[in-house]
Design a protein around this motif. Structure first.
Motif, PDB file in Angstrom:
ATOM      1  N   ASN A 262       0.845  -1.191   0.000  1.00 28.99           N
ATOM      2  CA  ASN A 262       0.000   0.000   0.000  1.00 28.99           C
ATOM      3  C   ASN A 262       0.882   1.244   0.000  1.00 28.99           C
ATOM      4  N   ALA A 263       0.241   2.413  -0.020  1.00 23.84           N
ATOM      5  CA  ALA A 263       0.986   3.677  -0.110  1.00 23.84           C
ATOM      6  C   ALA A 263       1.807   3.943   1.135  1.00 23.84           C
ATOM      7  N   ASP A 264       1.325   3.535   2.297  1.00 26.79           N
ATOM      8  CA  ASP A 264       2.071   3.784   3.528  1.00 26.79           C
ATOM      9  C   ASP A 264       3.370   2.973   3.549  1.00 26.79           C
ATOM     10  N   VAL A 265       3.296   1.724   3.120  1.00 23.75           N
ATOM     11  CA  VAL A 265       4.503   0.905   3.036  1.00 23.75           C
ATOM     12  C   VAL A 265       5.476   1.504   2.024  1.00 23.75           C
ATOM     13  N   ALA A 266       4.945   1.963   0.893  1.00 23.13           N
ATOM     14  CA  ALA A 266       5.797   2.556  -0.145  1.00 23.13           C
ATOM     15  C   ALA A 266       6.476   3.826   0.359  1.00 23.13           C
ATOM     16  N   ALA A 267       5.756   4.653   1.111  1.00 18.22           N
ATOM     17  CA  ALA A 267       6.331   5.897   1.615  1.00 18.22           C
ATOM     18  C   ALA A 267       7.506   5.609   2.540  1.00 18.22           C
ATOM     19  N   VAL A 268       7.378   4.599   3.388  1.00 17.29           N
ATOM     20  CA  VAL A 268       8.488   4.208   4.262  1.00 17.29           C
ATOM     21  C   VAL A 268       9.667   3.728   3.429  1.00 17.29           C
ATOM     22  N   LEU A 269       9.384   2.969   2.394  1.00 18.78           N
ATOM     23  CA  LEU A 269      10.440   2.478   1.509  1.00 18.78           C
ATOM     24  C   LEU A 269      11.221   3.647   0.900  1.00 18.78           C
ATOM     25  N   TYR A 270      10.489   4.642   0.402  1.00 18.22           N
ATOM     26  CA  TYR A 270      11.162   5.765  -0.260  1.00 18.22           C
ATOM     27  C   TYR A 270      11.995   6.603   0.707  1.00 18.22           C
ATOM     28  N   GLU A 271      11.717   6.518   2.002  1.00 16.46           N
ATOM     29  CA  GLU A 271      12.542   7.246   2.967  1.00 16.46           C
ATOM     30  C   GLU A 271      13.986   6.766   2.942  1.00 16.46           C
ATOM     31  N   ALA A 272      14.197   5.529   2.509  1.00 18.23           N
ATOM     32  CA  ALA A 272      15.547   4.973   2.458  1.00 18.23           C
ATOM     33  C   ALA A 272      16.214   5.176   1.110  1.00 18.23           C
ATOM     34  N   VAL A 273      15.540   5.847   0.167  1.00 20.22           N
ATOM     35  CA  VAL A 273      16.051   6.024  -1.194  1.00 20.22           C
ATOM     36  C   VAL A 273      16.685   7.402  -1.338  1.00 20.22           C
ATOM     37  N   ASP A 274      17.830   7.457  -2.011  1.00 19.72           N
ATOM     38  CA  ASP A 274      18.541   8.727  -2.224  1.00 19.72           C
ATOM     39  C   ASP A 274      18.169   9.392  -3.542  1.00 19.72           C
ATOM     40  N   VAL A 275      17.940   8.598  -4.580  1.00 21.74           N
ATOM     41  CA  VAL A 275      17.703   9.121  -5.929  1.00 21.74           C
ATOM     42  C   VAL A 275      16.598   8.296  -6.580  1.00 21.74           C
ATOM     43  N   HIS A 276      15.737   8.969  -7.355  1.00 24.75           N
ATOM     44  CA  HIS A 276      14.708   8.270  -8.118  1.00 24.75           C
ATOM     45  C   HIS A 276      14.822   8.653  -9.584  1.00 24.75           C
ATOM     46  N   VAL A 277      14.596   7.684 -10.463  1.00 25.47           N
ATOM     47  CA  VAL A 277      14.457   7.913 -11.896  1.00 25.47           C
ATOM     48  C   VAL A 277      13.327   7.010 -12.378  1.00 25.47           C
ATOM     49  N   GLY A 278      12.368   7.566 -13.111  1.00 26.63           N
ATOM     50  CA  GLY A 278      11.310   6.708 -13.602  1.00 26.63           C
ATOM     51  C   GLY A 278      10.103   7.459 -14.084  1.00 26.63           C
ATOM     52  N   SER A 279       9.066   6.705 -14.454  1.00 26.00           N
ATOM     53  CA  SER A 279       7.902   7.294 -15.103  1.00 26.00           C
ATOM     54  C   SER A 279       6.685   7.409 -14.193  1.00 26.00           C
ATOM     55  N   ARG A 280       6.839   7.154 -12.899  1.00 27.37           N
ATOM     56  CA  ARG A 280       5.734   7.335 -11.967  1.00 27.37           C
ATOM     57  C   ARG A 280       5.804   8.747 -11.380  1.00 27.37           C
TER      58      ARG A 280
END
Length: 353
Positions: A262-280
């Motif tokens: 779900n979105a809450d799990v995804a938001a926690v995941l992105y907290e650990a990400v430094d850089v994003h590249v993509g079409s979303r």
């Protein structure tokens, strides 16, 4: 204002549609951002714009009073809030619809000329609100062209996902590159576009931990849907076989595939990400909101509208390699302008409540 409100959002798929539709994590990011901006008020009720509410739900919506229309790319020539809605129903009911970050559909063919019914609905909504919140300049231009007498009532606030403390109060965008996330949009002829980004990021960040994050889990569609997809023999939206193949491709290039529940799990995941590249788009906006660099690959005009609003680069066929040296700092000033407009919109709502 009343202490609570109802929320109309495409996040969450009605049971009768789950055989052919899956939830979009990005729509969940919008819901959470709106809830954050409206706190301490809370959403006491939520329904989907994909189906006409049953009589019991309509009664509960009336009791809620304020009904927030939550973001996403829903505005097209035939926009109706939910199927069958009419301006007369808006006028007769005691609810007040509050438009919050809606944007253009993104398909130019669906934003040619607003229908009379849609014009009437938007006019009826504005009889009870002073201002409405819209996602990008292209959306506002479309509205002002079709409804010029309401031109000063349409406020370009940007998407609420982008308007958060780290980017508003930050000093410099993070330069860390330890963890990189790539997202894909499995729509149309997506294979060449998405595999090119997977390859490009793997070349640029060979030593980083790389995640391939799934925002719509088409592989979760029922078996009958998957068989139908294979029979079509092509990659298209909802093609679970193609979606699984793309995940396999990412794994072969050294990515760990993540499918958040779900979105809450995804938001926690992105907290650990430094850089994003993509079409979303909403992964892109969420990362920018966290004061972290992100490059967007547009699949339709939605990305172009947001790029115009916030002056960020797009990775397109004309510029297939991201500008890795892009200075994101000017973007922060555009976000602060949008935040000021969002505050103006929220004050108008409070004053008229």
């Amino acid at each position: 204002m009343n202490p609570g409100y109802a929320l109309v959002s495409p996040y969450g798929i009605p049971a009768s549609l789950r055989a052919r539709k899956v939830a979009n994590i990005g729509d969940g990011f919008i819901v959470r951002a709106i809830e954050r901006l409206l706190a301490p008020r809370v959403a006491t009720l939520r329904c989907s714009p994909r189906m006409t509410p049953a009589a019991a739900m309509l009664a509960r919506l009336q009791q809620a009073g304020d009904v927030v229309l939550a973001g996403a790319n829903q505005l097209d020539d035939g926009y109706r809030i939910w199927p069958g809605m009419t301006a007369e129903q808006v006028q007769r009911a005691c609810w007040r619809f509050v438009i919050f970050g809606l944007g253009l559909n993104g398909d130019p063919a669906r934003n040619q000329q607003m229908s009379e019914a849609t014009c009437a609905i938007i006019e009826a909504i504005h009889q009870r609100i002073e201002l409405s919140s819209w996602r990008c300049p292209a959306t506002v231009r479309y509205l002002q062209r079709e409804l010029p007498h309401l031109a000063d009532r349409f406020v370009m606030t940007g998407c609420p996902v982008l308007l958060d403390t780290p980017v508003l109060d930050g000093a410099r965008f993070s330069s860390a590159e330890r963890v990189v996330a790539v997202t894909a949009t499995e729509r149309g002829d997506y294979w060449q576009r998405e595999t090119a980004i997977i390859d490009c990021v793997a070349r640029r960040f060979p030593r980083a931990r790389r995640y391939f994050v799934v925002h719509q889990d088409f592989a979760a569609l029922p078996v009958i849907g998957r068989w139908h997809d294979r029979l079509r023999g092509r990659h298209s939206i909802g093609d679970s076989a193609g979606a699984l193949a793309l995940r396999g491709y990412a794994q072969s290039r050294g990515y760990q595939v993540l499918v958040p529940d779900n979105a809450d799990v995804a938001a926690v995941l992105y907290e650990a990400v430094d850089v994003h590249v993509g079409s979303r788009l909403h992964a892109h906006l969420l990362m920018l909101s966290r004061n972290r660099r992100s490059w967007l690959v547009p699949v339709d005009q939605r990305g172009h509208g947001m790029a115009e609003a916030f002056a960020f680069p797009l990775v397109t066929a004309d510029a297939p390699e991201p500008d890795w040296d892009f200075d994101f700092e000017p973007l922060r000033q555009h976000v602060r302008v949008a935040w000021s407009e969002m505050q103006r919109f929220l004050r108008s709502w409070s004053a008229s409540g």
